[in-house]
Design a protein around this motif. Structure first.
Motif, mmCIF file in Angstrom:
data_model
loop_
_atom_site.group_PDB
_atom_site.id
_atom_site.type_symbol
_atom_site.label_atom_id
_atom_site.label_comp_id
_atom_site.label_asym_id
_atom_site.label_seq_id
_atom_site.Cartn_x
_atom_site.Cartn_y
_atom_site.Cartn_z
ATOM 1 N N GLN A 1 0.976 -1.250 0.041
ATOM 2 C CA GLN A 1 0.082 0.000 0.170
ATOM 3 C C GLN A 1 0.817 1.329 -0.152
ATOM 4 O O GLN A 1 0.698 2.275 -0.773
ATOM 5 N N GLN A 2 1.933 1.198 0.737
ATOM 6 C CA GLN A 2 2.719 2.507 0.830
ATOM 7 C C GLN A 2 3.682 2.739 -0.602
ATOM 8 O O GLN A 2 3.710 3.745 -0.963
ATOM 9 N N LEU A 3 3.774 1.635 -1.250
ATOM 10 C CA LEU A 3 4.434 1.657 -2.548
ATOM 11 C C LEU A 3 3.478 2.381 -3.511
ATOM 12 O O LEU A 3 3.777 3.036 -4.498
ATOM 13 N N THR A 4 2.023 1.737 -3.321
ATOM 14 C CA THR A 4 1.089 2.130 -4.332
ATOM 15 C C THR A 4 0.879 3.811 -4.042
ATOM 16 O O THR A 4 0.758 4.452 -4.779
ATOM 17 N N GLU A 5 1.110 4.221 -2.802
ATOM 18 C CA GLU A 5 0.854 5.827 -2.687
ATOM 19 C C GLU A 5 1.983 6.457 -3.296
ATOM 20 O O GLU A 5 1.988 7.743 -3.919
ATOM 21 N N ILE A 6 3.318 5.927 -3.067
ATOM 22 C CA ILE A 6 4.308 6.450 -4.070
ATOM 23 C C ILE A 6 4.219 6.460 -5.387
ATOM 24 O O ILE A 6 4.626 7.539 -6.030
ATOM 25 N N ALA A 7 3.747 5.467 -5.757
ATOM 26 C CA ALA A 7 3.504 5.341 -7.370
ATOM 27 C C ALA A 7 2.407 6.384 -7.832
ATOM 28 O O ALA A 7 2.635 7.116 -8.766
ATOM 29 N N ARG A 8 1.380 6.598 -6.931
ATOM 30 C CA ARG A 8 0.427 7.785 -7.419
ATOM 31 C C ARG A 8 1.088 9.059 -7.404
ATOM 32 O O ARG A 8 0.926 9.719 -8.418
ATOM 33 N N ALA A 9 1.955 9.157 -6.520
ATOM 34 C CA ALA A 9 2.799 10.811 -6.442
ATOM 35 C C ALA A 9 3.623 10.801 -7.888
ATOM 36 O O ALA A 9 3.594 11.942 -8.599
ATOM 37 N N LEU A 10 4.321 9.563 -8.099
ATOM 38 C CA LEU A 10 5.254 9.701 -9.397
ATOM 39 C C LEU A 10 4.401 10.056 -10.634
ATOM 40 O O LEU A 10 4.898 10.625 -11.569
ATOM 41 N N LEU A 11 3.283 9.351 -10.641
ATOM 42 C CA LEU A 11 2.342 9.487 -11.933
ATOM 43 C C LEU A 11 1.950 10.841 -12.106
ATOM 44 O O LEU A 11 1.480 11.479 -13.402
ATOM 45 N N LEU A 12 2.183 11.968 -11.062
ATOM 46 C CA LEU A 12 1.781 13.468 -11.333
ATOM 47 C C LEU A 12 3.118 14.030 -12.052
ATOM 48 O O LEU A 12 2.850 15.171 -12.406
ATOM 49 N N GLY A 13 4.218 13.175 -12.187
ATOM 50 C CA GLY A 13 5.332 14.006 -12.996
ATOM 51 C C GLY A 13 5.677 15.197 -11.951
ATOM 52 O O GLY A 13 6.032 16.259 -12.642
ATOM 53 N N PRO A 14 6.176 15.318 -10.461
ATOM 54 C CA PRO A 14 6.557 16.124 -9.713
ATOM 55 C C PRO A 14 7.993 16.726 -10.193
ATOM 56 O O PRO A 14 8.738 15.939 -10.594
#
Length: 489
Positions: A136-149
């Motif tokens: 779940q924690q890695l899923t949260e990180i993946a969601r952030a990376l998909l924003l292209g920050p």
């Protein structure tokens, strides 16, 4: 390659009532660097992160960012929707659509490279609530990376990750900084600072104690001194005085289909016993059995002289206290006051104090407990406004109020600083010295070596060894956790 400044903050001030959370704080975040932010709970880290991310306004000071800077934040406390799929959690706003409908194919095509980069091998259609906490924690990180920050803020990103996942995160950080992304890495694990970061800023009591030092120029003792102001945490002492009574916890030949096989162990009064294993090794299932959260298919269990607990409530009545790793989901009523949280189990579940004790009496009991735990906050403070470490102290206080005979701890110091960690260990030692039997699981091997009298090692649902005495070291535990299960028969 030099990428320049992504964000520069200067002179930040923020007060809550009469308390200054930040007092003239500044930080400079450069592209292509991992910048660690460390400090005790209550030092101001969370307030600084909220100001930098734009969710909170400073009373004074400035925040200047590069043009078109997109900031993504991965918080320590997960913000996923457990009833939705991984796919739906990765695109909570503005998911790809086709003919007005969700375009699951486009979502999966966008998500799979990021999931692969993180080493997260899951079907995008899987419900997030079915995943272990680490995934779940890695899923949260993946969601952030998909924003292209351009700036990625990671708040305790490895607090629930096994070692292999931490290694994957390290590779991801290298890739991100190689593309010029700035990473603000908020952590309590100083070894991660030395491993991941190029620079480090230390906050203490709302002020900068160490400003953006190069990682190569500092060591761990210097960081601890900056965090604590020269106040070293008191080392925990293992409890050796075991009470000569029938053991409060006995498991004999216990099977849980697909999770435990022929597990046998006891925990005696006055003893601190650790359980260790890699993700899915079965050690957490053993704790769940003791707490009445998981049934068994074979074997015998006796907890507090009452047999196998059929529910958590049944376990509580047998004298079990359970401090979970996910404090907000299982341990706290975050929107209620400290006194309501600390008296909830002892009064409502066990009836301590009579049918209707006075509010003043409950508040008095709460104040006694929070003083014992040195909690920064009063009985009437709302739990959600406390720092993470103080919230965990509230969880401890709630269970101390039950005067437990058996204390089950699942990663009790996850996400707290070194000072709070030392205080938690002190309390564990006091509980054992008072005759409680303590079972401790922790993702921090150093914690197991510091606190436990002995540690049971689980591999693939079986106990494969016990480490104790002079052999109880982090290295010995790490090696034992990697051993193959011995052949049966």
């Amino acid at each position: 390659m030099a990428y320049g400044d992504i964000l520069v903050a200067q002179g930040l001030v923020k007060s809550y009532g009469g308390v200054r959370a930040l007092d003239g704080v500044g930080i400079r975040l450069r592209g292509g660097e991992v910048h660690a932010l460390v400090g005790e709970n209550g030092a101001g880290k969370s307030t600084l992160v909220r100001i930098l991310s734009g969710t909170l306004t400073a009373d004074a000071g400035t925040v200047r960012s590069a043009r078109d800077t997109r900031i993504a934040v991965v918080s320590q406390e997960l913000s996923l929707f457990p009833d939705l799929s991984v796919r739906e959690n990765l695109f909570p706003l503005g998911p790809p659509r086709r003919f007005g409908l969700l375009d699951r194919g486009a979502m999966d095509r966008a998500a799979r490279p990021v999931l692969a980069e993180l080493g997260l091998d899951v079907d995008p259609g899987t419900e997030v609530g079915e995943l272990p906490l680490s995934d779940q924690q890695l899923t949260e990180i993946a969601r952030a990376l998909l924003l292209g920050p351009r700036l990625l803020i990671l708040d305790e990103p490895t607090s629930a990750l096994p070692a292999a996942a931490v290694d994957r995160l390290e590779r991801v950080l290298r890739a991100l900084t190689g593309r010029g992304i700035a990473v603000l890495y908020v952590t309590h694990f100083l070894d991660e600072v030395m491993r991941f970061a190029q620079r480090v800023t230390v906050l203490r009591d709302g002020q900068v104690a160490l400003p953006g030092a190069r990682r190569a120029d500092v060591d761990v003792p210097e960081l601890v001194t900056a965090m604590l102001g020269g106040r070293p945490p008191q080392p925990a002492r293992r409890t050796r005085a075991v009470v000569d009574l029938p053991p409060p916890v006995v498991l004999s030949g216990v099977d849980v289909p697909g999770r435990l096989t022929d597990v046998t162990f006891t925990v005696r009064a006055g003893e601190v016993v650790g359980v260790a294993g890699l993700q899915g090794a079965g050690h957490l299932t053993a704790l769940a059995v003791v707490c009445g959260r998981t049934g068994i298919s074979a074997g015998r269990v006796d907890v507090g002289g009452r047999g196998l607990p059929r529910s958590l409530r049944d376990a509580v009545r047998a004298g079990v206290a359970f401090v979970p790793s996910d404090r907000k989901r299982y341990g706290l009523m975050v929107d209620r006051a400290v006194w309501e949280n600390t008296t909830a189990v002892s009064w409502l579940a066990l009836g301590r104090g009579g049918v209707m004790p006075s509010r003043a009496e409950l508040v008095r009991r709460s104040a006694d407990l929070t003083q014992r735990l040195r909690l920064r906050g009063g009985p009437y403070d709302v739990v959600a406004r406390l720092s993470g470490g103080n919230q965990q102290k509230v969880v401890f206080a709630k269970w101390l109020a039950t005067e437990p005979k058996i204390v089950v701890l699942d990663d009790p110091t996850r996400g707290v600083d070194v000072g709070v960690r030392a205080e938690m260990h002190r309390i564990v030692g006091e509980l054992a010295a008072g005759g409680a039997a303590v079972l401790l699981a922790s993702t921090d091997l150093a914690e197991l070596t510091e606190v436990c009298d002995r540690v049971l090692v689980f591999v693939r649902g079986r106990i494969t060894g016990e480490v104790h005495g002079e052999r109880l070291t982090e290295h010995a535990l790490a090696v034992a956790m990697q051993q193959a299960v011995p052949e049966s028969g």
